[in-house]
Enzyme design. Structure first.
Site, PDB file in Angstrom:
ATOM      1  N   ASN A  84      -0.042  -3.908  -6.250  1.00  0.00           N
ATOM      2  CA  ASN A  84      -0.683  -3.934  -4.928  1.00  0.00           C
ATOM      3  C   ASN A  84      -0.572  -5.302  -4.262  1.00  0.00           C
ATOM      4  OD1 ASN A  84      -2.616  -5.426  -6.298  1.00  0.00           O
ATOM      5  ND2 ASN A  84      -4.351  -4.439  -5.316  1.00  0.00           N
ATOM      6  N   LYS A 132       3.415   1.511  -3.741  1.00  0.00           N
ATOM      7  CA  LYS A 132       2.809   0.794  -4.865  1.00  0.00           C
ATOM      8  C   LYS A 132       3.564   0.968  -6.188  1.00  0.00           C
ATOM      9  CE  LYS A 132      -2.091   0.266  -3.803  1.00  0.00           C
ATOM     10  NZ  LYS A 132      -3.442   0.544  -4.295  1.00  0.00           N
ATOM     11  N   ALA A 192      -7.806  11.650 -11.433  1.00  0.00           N
ATOM     12  CA  ALA A 192      -6.785  11.085 -12.332  1.00  0.00           C
ATOM     13  C   ALA A 192      -5.549  10.670 -11.535  1.00  0.00           C
ATOM     14  CB  ALA A 192      -6.415  12.106 -13.410  1.00  0.00           C
ATOM     15  N   ASP A 226      -6.412  -4.293  -8.334  1.00  0.00           N
ATOM     16  CA  ASP A 226      -7.383  -3.210  -8.109  1.00  0.00           C
ATOM     17  C   ASP A 226      -8.410  -3.118  -9.237  1.00  0.00           C
ATOM     18  OD1 ASP A 226      -6.609  -2.290  -5.626  1.00  0.00           O
ATOM     19  OD2 ASP A 226      -5.134  -0.889  -6.425  1.00  0.00           O
ATOM     20  N   GLY A 274     -17.614   1.748  -2.284  1.00  0.00           N
ATOM     21  CA  GLY A 274     -16.224   1.339  -2.548  1.00  0.00           C
ATOM     22  C   GLY A 274     -15.706   0.184  -1.713  1.00  0.00           C
ATOM     23  N   THR A 279       0.839  -1.188   0.000  1.00  0.00           N
ATOM     24  CA  THR A 279       0.000   0.000   0.000  1.00  0.00           C
ATOM     25  C   THR A 279       0.882   1.250   0.000  1.00  0.00           C
ATOM     26  OG1 THR A 279      -1.937   1.036   1.020  1.00  0.00           O
ATOM     27  CG2 THR A 279      -0.367   0.036   2.540  1.00  0.00           C
TER      28      THR A 279
HETATM   29  P1  NDP Z   1      -4.286   9.990  -5.401  1.00  0.00           P
HETATM   30  O1  NDP Z   1      -3.714  10.821  -4.321  1.00  0.00           O
HETATM   31  O2  NDP Z   1      -3.389   9.340  -6.379  1.00  0.00           O
HETATM   32  O3  NDP Z   1      -5.357  10.874  -6.227  1.00  0.00           O
HETATM   33  C1  NDP Z   1      -6.248  11.732  -5.576  1.00  0.00           C
HETATM   34  C2  NDP Z   1      -7.221  12.318  -6.573  1.00  0.00           C
HETATM   35  O4  NDP Z   1      -8.149  13.152  -5.871  1.00  0.00           O
HETATM   36  C3  NDP Z   1      -6.562  13.208  -7.640  1.00  0.00           C
HETATM   37  O5  NDP Z   1      -7.263  13.078  -8.846  1.00  0.00           O
HETATM   38  C4  NDP Z   1      -6.739  14.593  -7.037  1.00  0.00           C
HETATM   39  O6  NDP Z   1      -6.718  15.641  -7.978  1.00  0.00           O
HETATM   40  C5  NDP Z   1      -8.120  14.467  -6.457  1.00  0.00           C
HETATM   41  N1  NDP Z   1      -8.343  15.494  -5.419  1.00  0.00           N
HETATM   42  C6  NDP Z   1      -7.811  15.553  -4.184  1.00  0.00           C
HETATM   43  N2  NDP Z   1      -8.227  16.668  -3.538  1.00  0.00           N
HETATM   44  C7  NDP Z   1      -9.047  17.336  -4.413  1.00  0.00           C
HETATM   45  C8  NDP Z   1      -9.799  18.547  -4.350  1.00  0.00           C
HETATM   46  N3  NDP Z   1      -9.788  19.308  -3.253  1.00  0.00           N
HETATM   47  N4  NDP Z   1     -10.539  18.908  -5.433  1.00  0.00           N
HETATM   48  C9  NDP Z   1     -10.563  18.139  -6.559  1.00  0.00           C
HETATM   49  N5  NDP Z   1      -9.865  16.991  -6.680  1.00  0.00           N
HETATM   50  C10 NDP Z   1      -9.118  16.591  -5.617  1.00  0.00           C
HETATM   51  O7  NDP Z   1      -5.195   8.912  -4.642  1.00  0.00           O
HETATM   52  P2  NDP Z   1      -5.670   7.478  -5.163  1.00  0.00           P
HETATM   53  O8  NDP Z   1      -6.009   7.594  -6.595  1.00  0.00           O
HETATM   54  O9  NDP Z   1      -4.724   6.442  -4.739  1.00  0.00           O
HETATM   55  O10 NDP Z   1      -6.992   7.247  -4.279  1.00  0.00           O
HETATM   56  C11 NDP Z   1      -8.131   8.086  -4.442  1.00  0.00           C
HETATM   57  C12 NDP Z   1      -9.227   7.616  -3.501  1.00  0.00           C
HETATM   58  O11 NDP Z   1      -9.629   6.300  -3.809  1.00  0.00           O
HETATM   59  C13 NDP Z   1      -8.799   7.586  -2.027  1.00  0.00           C
HETATM   60  O12 NDP Z   1      -9.821   8.145  -1.252  1.00  0.00           O
HETATM   61  C14 NDP Z   1      -8.667   6.110  -1.699  1.00  0.00           C
HETATM   62  O13 NDP Z   1      -9.004   5.823  -0.367  1.00  0.00           O
HETATM   63  C15 NDP Z   1      -9.676   5.493  -2.652  1.00  0.00           C
HETATM   64  N6  NDP Z   1      -9.304   4.123  -3.024  1.00  0.00           N
HETATM   65  C16 NDP Z   1     -10.208   3.127  -2.796  1.00  0.00           C
HETATM   66  C17 NDP Z   1      -9.898   1.832  -3.139  1.00  0.00           C
HETATM   67  C18 NDP Z   1     -10.874   0.752  -2.850  1.00  0.00           C
HETATM   68  O14 NDP Z   1     -10.485  -0.418  -2.816  1.00  0.00           O
HETATM   69  N7  NDP Z   1     -12.137   1.065  -2.665  1.00  0.00           N
HETATM   70  C19 NDP Z   1      -8.612   1.479  -3.776  1.00  0.00           C
HETATM   71  C20 NDP Z   1      -7.747   2.627  -4.020  1.00  0.00           C
HETATM   72  C21 NDP Z   1      -8.101   3.893  -3.637  1.00  0.00           C
HETATM   73  P3  NDP Z   1      -5.325  16.386  -8.341  1.00  0.00           P
HETATM   74  O15 NDP Z   1      -4.647  15.499  -9.331  1.00  0.00           O
HETATM   75  O16 NDP Z   1      -5.741  17.685  -8.898  1.00  0.00           O
HETATM   76  O17 NDP Z   1      -4.549  16.521  -7.041  1.00  0.00           O
END
Ligand code: NDP
Length: 272
Positions: A86, A65, A126, A101, A237, A61
């Site tokens: 993962n 990753k 993204a 995933d 999720g 995690t």
């Molecule tokens: P990342 O940190 O790689 O990506 C976060 C994303 O959220 C980016 O697109 C970011 O945009 C966006 N974001 C964060 N803050 C804001 C804001 N204030 N306004 C708009 N966009 C925002 O995280 P992950 O992709 O790894 O994970 C994302 C979510 O998915 C997490 O909450 C995680 O817990 C969940 N998750 C759930 C899983 C499951 O098994 N259910 C598995 C993996 C993840 P920007 O690029 O502009 O920063």
């Protein structure tokens, strides 16, 4: 005794030990699964010692990753495409880096709803998880995936990486692109406990569109509540987390575990 792990930094929050130990107990398998905090500077040493320590494998995690990828002996197609591992499986004295995933994401939806229309999906976010979701949706046969992200350059990168079925759209257009959507997925961390809420207007989203939030704490995010109130089918999720663990458990311990309501209720109790 067979042992597996989850490594991260920090790692105490991980739900994987509760999940895998639930299954080990349920199937009467004498094996261990524990969380190990591995700091980034110790990652290489830890990975090189996996075989000597006799582990059957483990989960990876944040923040490892991506950095664990070049330390593997082999990668599966998903890990290679998504650019993240993962799950590690020790097989034939080799470390196999896989990514489950994408499988967990699509399996979670398909267990609950028929994915009959696959013309258009809209993805919010993204980041790392978005790559797994895009990989899954392309494999599932979606004709077009619109990706919108606060930092548009990251959505542009995904369009470049995955090809012309993926279309990058500015975050300011997230409401207008919902027209004719068959599946809406939130992969941002907005809505997660302690974070800001996702600001979105679903007025243009067809009522038949499936709405999925991969955030699982809280289980019913404001996006899902909003979607449910207007009659859209919704998918939380938690199931993605449960389903992504199935192929890993099977590879390590030889039993394909069941994802059922008893497990879901138990895991829900683990959320704080
Ligand atoms: P990342 O940190 O790689 O990506 C976060 C994303 O959220 C980016 O697109 C970011 O945009 C966006 N974001 C964060 N803050 C804001 C804001 N204030 N306004 C708009 N966009 C925002 O995280 P992950 O992709 O790894 O994970 C994302 C979510 O998915 C997490 O909450 C995680 O817990 C969940 N998750 C759930 C899983 C499951 O098994 N259910 C598995 C993996 C993840 P920007 O690029 O502009 O920063």
């Amino acid at each position: 005794m067979r042992n597996a792990f989850v490594i991260g930094h920090p790692v105490a929050h991980s739900l994987s030990p509760a999940l895998h130990n639930f299954w080990l107990k349920q199937y009467g398998i004498e094996a261990g699964y524990s969380a190990i905090d591995v700091a980034p500077e110790s990652l290489e040493d830890f990975i090189h010692n996996i075989k000597n320590e006799g582990y059957v494998g483990g989960n990876v995690t944040l923040p490892h990753k991506v950095s664990v990828l070049p330390l593997m002996d082999a990668l599966d197609e998903a890990a290679e495409t998504i650019g993240a591992v993962n799950t590690i499986i020790v097989k034939d004295k080799k470390l196999h880096g896989v990514n489950t995933d994408a499988y967990g994401f699509i399996e979670n939806i398909k267990q609950q709803h028929m994915l009959t229309n696959k013309d258009k999906a809209v993805l919010l976010g993204a980041g790392g998880a978005a790559k797994a979701v895009i990989h899954a949706l392309l494999k599932e046969g979606f004709a077009q995936i619109m990706v919108t992200n606060r930092t548009k350059s990251k959505a542009d990168d995904l369009q470049k990486q995955f090809g012309d079925k993926v279309v990058s759209v500015g975050w300011e257009n997230r409401n207008s692109i919902l027209v004719d959507t068959d599946l809406l997925v939130n992969t941002t961390s907005l809505g997660l406990k302690g974070n800001s809420e996702l600001d979105i207007d679903l007025a243009l989203l067809p009522e038949t569109s499936i709405v999925c939030d991969i955030v699982y704490n809280p289980l019913m995010t404001s996006l899902l509540l909003q979607a449910k109130a207007r009659g859209n089918p919704v998918v939380d999720g938690l199931g993605m987390l449960l389903h992504q663990a199935v192929p890993a458990f099977e590879a390590w311990f030889g039993v394909r575990p069941d994802v059922n309501t008893e497990l879901g209720a138990y895991m829900l109790e683990q959320l704080v």
